[in-house]
Design a protein around this motif. Structure first.
Motif, short mmCIF file in Angstrom:
data_model
loop_
_atom_site.label_atom_id
_atom_site.label_comp_id
_atom_site.label_asym_id
_atom_site.label_seq_id
_atom_site.Cartn_x
_atom_site.Cartn_y
_atom_site.Cartn_z
N GLY A 131 -23.89 18.90 -10.13
CA GLY A 131 -23.35 20.16 -9.65
C GLY A 131 -21.85 20.11 -9.43
N GLY A 132 -21.37 19.01 -8.84
CA GLY A 132 -19.93 18.86 -8.63
C GLY A 132 -19.17 18.76 -9.94
N GLY A 133 -19.71 17.99 -10.89
CA GLY A 133 -19.06 17.89 -12.20
C GLY A 133 -19.02 19.23 -12.91
N ALA A 134 -20.13 19.99 -12.84
CA ALA A 134 -20.16 21.31 -13.47
C ALA A 134 -19.18 22.27 -12.80
N ALA A 135 -19.04 22.15 -11.47
CA ALA A 135 -18.08 23.00 -10.77
C ALA A 135 -16.65 22.70 -11.21
N ILE A 136 -16.32 21.41 -11.36
CA ILE A 136 -14.99 21.03 -11.83
C ILE A 136 -14.75 21.56 -13.23
N ALA A 141 -23.56 25.42 -18.02
CA ALA A 141 -22.68 24.65 -17.14
C ALA A 141 -22.34 25.45 -15.89
N ILE A 142 -22.08 26.74 -16.06
CA ILE A 142 -21.80 27.59 -14.90
C ILE A 142 -23.02 27.66 -13.98
N PHE A 150 -23.95 25.90 -9.50
CA PHE A 150 -24.47 26.51 -8.27
C PHE A 150 -25.65 25.72 -7.69
N TYR A 151 -25.96 24.57 -8.29
CA TYR A 151 -27.06 23.74 -7.84
C TYR A 151 -26.57 22.34 -7.52
#
Length: 284
Positions: free
Chosen positions: A251-256, A23-24, A28-29
């Protein structure tokens, strides 16, 4: 013994560490699905998410939801534990029934609340109409929707807190209560000066666990409100799910999700600083 250790490490790596690291990595993608071609954006997803007002709104909703539910669970849990610790007829049966909400699957709890609050045939809706309040728009009002989520969460997970405090009460020496009674302490004084200090270690553990679980609680909110109405119950886990699986912004969901994980990691580090495993006070 060594084989059991290897197995436990393997399970931890497969079920916990690898998904977290993946997830981290995804954060970054930029990609539209988990199998589509990915484009490296570095910290771009984090910068984009942190600049969105919706992120901070979801963060504040998560904090509010966690604080309210934790306080209610602790207060009600201690009260129920004190009642169940008293001798009365049928106490084993009542103790068993008190655990029942915690044993129910979350989907069952959500369906039950949806049925009770159904706008046409819900039991609470019919009662409210008979009492002259009309047919309340339970899930259409932002405040009411948050109240429903809080009530459902407290009803479901207070039994866990009750069981934990009830177990802690069994370790309190009865001689302390007898000494306090001899010194003239009333019920309130015995509770405040004997019971509460003895429950502090359990209280700290409960607050930590419930903070982690309630801040990350996804299922009950999604099943009841899906984050609505008007994003009134959308906290970070719901926002991350919606972003990744419904808006196709993996990517946005993983960042959240990673930011949410970072917040909880800081909370855990602060907890262990003040309450280290060796039992010594970590604060200087």
């Amino acid at each position: 013994m060594f084989a059991a250790f290897i197995a436990s490490v393997g399970v931890t790596l497969v079920l916990i560490l690898f998904p977290v690291l993946h997830a981290i990595e995804l954060s970054f993608y930029q990609s539209q699905s988990f199998v589509s071609e990915r484009t490296w954006v570095g910290l771009g997803n984090y910068l984009r998410v942190l600049q969105e007002p919706g992120f901070w709104r979801a963060f504040s909703i998560g904090i509010t939801f966690s604080l309210i539910t934790i306080v209610l669970q602790v207060v009600l849990g201690i009260g129920c534990a004190l009642l169940l610790d008293q001798p009365f007829f049928g106490r084993p049966v009542v103790r068993g029934l008190a655990v029942l909400p915690y044993l129910l699957p979350t989907v069952v709890v959500a369906v039950a609340f949806q049925w009770l609050l159904d706008g046409s045939l819900g039991l609470f809706t019919i009662w409210a109409e008979k009492l002259g309040f009309g047919r309340p728009a339970w899930f259409e009002d932002p405040v009411m929707a948050m109240l429903i989520v809080v009530v459902a969460s407290v009803w479901t997970w207070t039994p866990f807190v009750t069981i934990s405090f009830l177990a802690a009460l069994q370790t309190v020496p009865k001689s302390l209560y007898e000494s306090a009674r001899v010194d003239g302490a009333g019920s309130w004084m015995r509770f405040w000066h004997v019971t509460i200090p003895m429950l502090i270690p359990m209280l700290m553990v409960i607050v930590l666990l419930r903070s982690i679980w309630m801040f990350n609680k996804f299922d009950i909110i999604w099943l009841l409100t899906k984050g609505g109405p008007l994003s009134a119950t959308e906290h970070l886990p719901v926002m991350a799910y919606r972003r990744a699986f419904m808006q196709y912004d993996v990517g946005g969901g993983a960042a959240i999700a990673t930011l949410s994980f970072a917040v909880l990691s800081v909370l855990i580090l602060v907890y262990f600083y003040f309450y280290p495993l060796d039992g010594k006070d970590g604060a200087k």
